[in-house]
Design an enzyme around this catalytic site. Sequence first.
Site, short mmCIF file in Angstrom:
data_model
loop_
_atom_site.label_atom_id
_atom_site.label_comp_id
_atom_site.label_asym_id
_atom_site.label_seq_id
_atom_site.Cartn_x
_atom_site.Cartn_y
_atom_site.Cartn_z
N ASP A 1 -8.70 -6.40 -4.70
CA ASP A 1 -8.28 -5.09 -4.17
C ASP A 1 -8.81 -4.00 -5.09
OD1 ASP A 1 -6.99 -2.82 -3.28
OD2 ASP A 1 -4.99 -3.70 -3.25
N SER B 1 0.84 -1.20 0.00
CA SER B 1 0.00 0.00 0.00
C SER B 1 0.88 1.26 0.00
CB SER B 1 -0.92 -0.05 1.21
OG SER B 1 -1.93 0.89 1.10
N HIS C 1 -7.89 -5.27 -0.35
CA HIS C 1 -6.60 -4.62 -0.17
C HIS C 1 -5.84 -5.18 1.03
CE1 HIS C 1 -3.64 -1.47 -0.44
NE2 HIS C 1 -3.92 -1.02 0.76
N ASP C 2 -6.56 -5.45 2.12
CA ASP C 2 -5.93 -5.93 3.35
C ASP C 2 -5.20 -7.26 3.20
OD1 ASP C 2 -5.95 -4.15 5.36
OD2 ASP C 2 -7.63 -5.00 6.47
N ARG D 1 -11.43 6.12 10.28
CA ARG D 1 -10.93 4.75 10.22
C ARG D 1 -12.00 3.79 9.70
NH1 ARG D 1 -6.57 1.60 9.51
NH2 ARG D 1 -6.65 -0.29 10.75
#
Lengths: 373, 201
Positions: free
Chosen positions: A313, A148, A346-347, A218
């Site tokens: 992602d 990232s 993405h994680d 967040r």
Amino acid sequence: MKKKKNIKRILISERLILDSGKTLPEYEIAYETYGKLNKTKSNAILICHALTGDQFCTLKNPINNKKGWWNSLVGPGKVIDTNFFFVICSNVLGGCMGTTGPESINPETKKPYGLGFPVITINDMVKVQYRLVDALNIKKLFAVIGGSMGGMQALEWATSFGHKVHSVIPIASSYRHSAQNIAFHEIGRQAIMADPDWNKGAYYHKKKYPKRGLSVARMIAHITYLSESALQRKFGRNLQNSKFFSFEFETEFQIESYLKHQGFSFVERFDANSYLYITKAMDYFDLSVKKGGLRKALRDKNLSYCFITFSSDWLFPTSETKTIIQSINQYNTKVSFAEIKTDKGHDAFLLHEPNFHSTLKSFITGQKKRFKI
Amino acid sequence: MTKILRNDLQIISNLIEENEKVLDVGCGNGNLIEFLSKEKNVDCKGIEIELEKMNFCLKKGLSVVQGDANYDLNDFSDNSFSTVILSQTIQATIFPERVIKNLIRIGKRAIISFPNFGFWKIRKDFIFSGKMPKNKILPYEWFDTPNIHLCSVNDFIQLCHKNRIKIKDKVLLNENGEKIQSINLFENLISYQVIFCVSKK
């Protein structure tokens, strides 16, 4: 916010000229190292952390007593084997884990910088890392690796300090932050700034800090790190405590509870102003606007690249990485790339993803042979 | 000692000059590009669709991108390689014509090898059994074969003519993978495998 005593840092008593034209009179770099540097100093790997990461990439993080954010990947006998490699990981400039950032004391005013901290870029972060690598007396890094925003830093290393690196490994990253990504960041920043406790960034001397705003930021960001199918698989439409709707606005769906938990636990470990500065740095990132475009930015023929992306992602989609590869392909054959099939979004770069780990391990093994270390 | 290559790969490697820049499309375990980079100082890159094979290449220090010949050749710019190799793969592509055009766009020349479906034993088998032929390099059943675009030597030549592709060289192989002298009239009957070297006109 918990206090950060006993964090390893070095003070660089030099002016740092930033991309904005502003300067920092001096700065501290908080960092951690794992493994031992070999005699020829050829086994150093720099790991660059993502937006909310820190220097504690493995073992126990002394601040929160949890395992490091890349513990699954970094450590003795692991993919990035600390029995063999000397791993360096530093907190980014603008961060809140010991490296100079908005919560640091401005040596000129003797007060926390707050919004007096200059706006920074990914390139500024990398300049600071370069200074650390230099201070550790390492002439050439075996690899710079990051996911990232860490991947952005890795690419910036390739662009600005290519001669100091053998291999560059950007994971789930891009050469720029897309319009959609900037949009999500801006919502996060607006949430922080709309929190009355933010107080225009001057909250360090107060009892309250902008917890609500930061946790909303967040929560929004966390959705972008997952995928629709993973959310459906993990939470579905399941309710938290009941089989029936309550017809009230309390936390009801499991996904709501999960996001709130993500938000609330985040504010315990992260500084709201740092979040503003670092998201801005990501938004400014675009290697293609440099003179000569991406091709020129990534023209160093000696570098060896390995790009890894994840199929679900949507924050840093594979197409972005492919654009980079197309640019490098013309001049440099030493580019490897894999798209890992997963629904984790993405994680995935932070999670247990066996195919990702095996590809990365294969590349590192091959590069060890190639550079004979 | 470098591992001995499969026969057709050995012949392909003989067609490559020292210090060339080569793209191997469908590089598998990377045996050919490993050989070329070690023995001929060739600047090599591979494309491979299967992650496991790709990882195998990476472990050897080779540069490989995961990709599909049908779709991912667009990532390479014109004339960026001196030679592009496609060995035993064209018959398994969805768009063979598009793939071939891409190969000669990316490379100054392309080397393409494939099993010849015009081989006399294949014809004989089909005539006598009335079923889809199988042999050592075409071992699959009709319903699970990856080889969806099998062609003969003549078919390939015809496609080249249609697209104004220049045939620079042609190597015919027998069942043992040995070179056979070209007998123009019968080449389509006697060759088991064939290696074409083609370029833009």
